[in-house]
Design a protein around this motif. Structure first.
Motif, PDB file in Angstrom:
ATOM      1  N   THR A  41       0.838  -1.205   0.000  1.00  0.00           N
ATOM      2  CA  THR A  41       0.000   0.000   0.000  1.00  0.00           C
ATOM      3  C   THR A  41       0.867   1.248   0.000  1.00  0.00           C
ATOM      4  OG1 THR A  41      -0.097   0.127   2.410  1.00  0.00           O
ATOM      5  CG2 THR A  41      -1.811  -1.190   1.310  1.00  0.00           C
ATOM      6  N   LEU A  42       0.306   2.338  -0.490  1.00  0.00           N
ATOM      7  CA  LEU A  42       0.993   3.622  -0.458  1.00  0.00           C
ATOM      8  C   LEU A  42       1.225   4.051   0.989  1.00  0.00           C
ATOM      9  CD1 LEU A  42       2.128   6.194  -1.733  1.00  0.00           C
ATOM     10  CD2 LEU A  42      -0.214   7.058  -1.885  1.00  0.00           C
ATOM     11  N   GLY A  43       0.237   3.832   1.852  1.00  0.00           N
ATOM     12  CA  GLY A  43       0.371   4.213   3.261  1.00  0.00           C
ATOM     13  C   GLY A  43       1.527   3.491   3.947  1.00  0.00           C
ATOM     14  N   GLY A  44       1.701   2.214   3.640  1.00  0.00           N
ATOM     15  CA  GLY A  44       2.808   1.454   4.218  1.00  0.00           C
ATOM     16  C   GLY A  44       4.156   1.986   3.763  1.00  0.00           C
ATOM     17  N   CYS A  45       4.231   2.339   2.491  1.00  0.00           N
ATOM     18  CA  CYS A  45       5.462   2.895   1.946  1.00  0.00           C
ATOM     19  C   CYS A  45       5.780   4.250   2.583  1.00  0.00           C
ATOM     20  CB  CYS A  45       5.334   3.035   0.431  1.00  0.00           C
ATOM     21  SG  CYS A  45       6.802   3.677  -0.389  1.00  0.00           S
ATOM     22  N   GLN A  46       4.776   5.108   2.711  1.00  0.00           N
ATOM     23  CA  GLN A  46       4.979   6.426   3.305  1.00  0.00           C
ATOM     24  C   GLN A  46       5.359   6.329   4.777  1.00  0.00           C
ATOM     25  OE1 GLN A  46       1.215   8.164   2.222  1.00  0.00           O
ATOM     26  NE2 GLN A  46       2.084   9.176   0.437  1.00  0.00           N
ATOM     27  N   THR A  47       4.756   5.386   5.491  1.00  0.00           N
ATOM     28  CA  THR A  47       5.092   5.194   6.898  1.00  0.00           C
ATOM     29  C   THR A  47       6.554   4.776   7.041  1.00  0.00           C
ATOM     30  OG1 THR A  47       2.826   4.601   7.451  1.00  0.00           O
ATOM     31  CG2 THR A  47       4.544   3.863   8.975  1.00  0.00           C
ATOM     32  N   ALA A  48       6.991   3.828   6.234  1.00  0.00           N
ATOM     33  CA  ALA A  48       8.380   3.376   6.283  1.00  0.00           C
ATOM     34  C   ALA A  48       9.337   4.513   5.913  1.00  0.00           C
ATOM     35  CB  ALA A  48       8.580   2.193   5.352  1.00  0.00           C
ATOM     36  N   GLY A  49       8.973   5.299   4.914  1.00  0.00           N
ATOM     37  CA  GLY A  49       9.814   6.424   4.517  1.00  0.00           C
ATOM     38  C   GLY A  49       9.943   7.460   5.615  1.00  0.00           C
ATOM     39  N   GLN A  50       8.840   7.788   6.261  1.00  0.00           N
ATOM     40  CA  GLN A  50       8.869   8.784   7.333  1.00  0.00           C
ATOM     41  C   GLN A  50       9.622   8.258   8.553  1.00  0.00           C
ATOM     42  OE1 GLN A  50       7.887  12.008   7.011  1.00  0.00           O
ATOM     43  NE2 GLN A  50       8.950  12.219   8.958  1.00  0.00           N
ATOM     44  N   GLN A  51       9.479   6.965   8.859  1.00  0.00           N
ATOM     45  CA  GLN A  51      10.205   6.385   9.981  1.00  0.00           C
ATOM     46  C   GLN A  51      11.712   6.455   9.746  1.00  0.00           C
ATOM     47  OE1 GLN A  51       8.506   2.469  10.382  1.00  0.00           O
ATOM     48  NE2 GLN A  51       6.846   3.196  11.717  1.00  0.00           N
ATOM     49  N   GLY A  52      12.134   6.256   8.506  1.00  0.00           N
ATOM     50  CA  GLY A  52      13.559   6.379   8.185  1.00  0.00           C
ATOM     51  C   GLY A  52      14.068   7.790   8.389  1.00  0.00           C
ATOM     52  N   ILE A  53      13.252   8.792   8.039  1.00  0.00           N
ATOM     53  CA  ILE A  53      13.632  10.193   8.272  1.00  0.00           C
ATOM     54  C   ILE A  53      13.712  10.458   9.775  1.00  0.00           C
ATOM     55  CG2 ILE A  53      12.830  12.587   8.113  1.00  0.00           C
ATOM     56  CD1 ILE A  53      11.779  11.920   5.319  1.00  0.00           C
ATOM     57  N   ASP A  54      12.704   9.996  10.524  1.00  0.00           N
ATOM     58  CA  ASP A  54      12.681  10.218  11.973  1.00  0.00           C
ATOM     59  C   ASP A  54      13.884   9.591  12.666  1.00  0.00           C
ATOM     60  OD1 ASP A  54      10.282  11.517  11.561  1.00  0.00           O
ATOM     61  OD2 ASP A  54       9.035   9.833  12.241  1.00  0.00           O
ATOM     62  N   ARG A  55      14.352   8.462  12.167  1.00  0.00           N
ATOM     63  CA  ARG A  55      15.501   7.767  12.762  1.00  0.00           C
ATOM     64  C   ARG A  55      16.837   8.295  12.249  1.00  0.00           C
ATOM     65  NH1 ARG A  55      12.616   2.057  11.849  1.00  0.00           N
ATOM     66  NH2 ARG A  55      11.276   2.108  13.681  1.00  0.00           N
ATOM     67  N   GLY A  56      16.810   9.174  11.250  1.00  0.00           N
ATOM     68  CA  GLY A  56      18.033   9.751  10.713  1.00  0.00           C
ATOM     69  C   GLY A  56      18.745   8.881   9.692  1.00  0.00           C
ATOM     70  N   HIS A  57      18.054   7.896   9.126  1.00  0.00           N
ATOM     71  CA  HIS A  57      18.682   7.026   8.140  1.00  0.00           C
ATOM     72  C   HIS A  57      18.794   7.689   6.775  1.00  0.00           C
ATOM     73  CE1 HIS A  57      18.780   3.635  10.841  1.00  0.00           C
ATOM     74  NE2 HIS A  57      17.478   3.739  11.062  1.00  0.00           N
ATOM     75  N   TRP A  58      17.852   8.561   6.414  1.00  0.00           N
ATOM     76  CA  TRP A  58      17.891   9.296   5.157  1.00  0.00           C
ATOM     77  C   TRP A  58      17.159  10.613   5.332  1.00  0.00           C
ATOM     78  CZ3 TRP A  58      15.846   4.193   5.053  1.00  0.00           C
ATOM     79  CH2 TRP A  58      14.473   4.095   5.196  1.00  0.00           C
TER      80      TRP A  58
END
Length: 91
Positions: free
Chosen positions: A56-73
């Protein structure tokens, strides 16, 4: 490698930008060419790391935002594929 990809992306953008919605557009819109064009544009934007596929788009966006929050990208993009959403990041 990145320079070649960036130059290919710029060439693809120039062709698409100059041609617009011409009669030749359906001939270029094959699935292989479309995926290459998406990859070239993403590489030009610096989103060159594929992180995974999501149902799903929502799953992809959640994973992307979590990576930003953790400082990975710093940036991410969810690109629509044939059956999945593809997460691309800048590092």
């Amino acid at each position: 490698m990145r320079v070649r990809t960036a130059l290919s992306a710029l060439a693809a953008l120039a062709v698409v930008g100059v041609g617009g919605l011409s009669a030749a557009a359906p001939a270029v819109a094959s699935p292989g060419a479309a995926s290459q064009r998406v990859a070239a544009v993403q590489a030009a934007e610096g989103l060159d790391v594929h992180r995974g596929k999501y149902l799903t788009l929502g799953g992809c966006q959640t994973a992307g935002q979590q990576g930003i929050d953790r400082g990975h990208w710093d940036r991410y993009q969810c690109a629509e594929g044939t059956f999945f959403w593809n997460l691309w990041t800048n590092r």
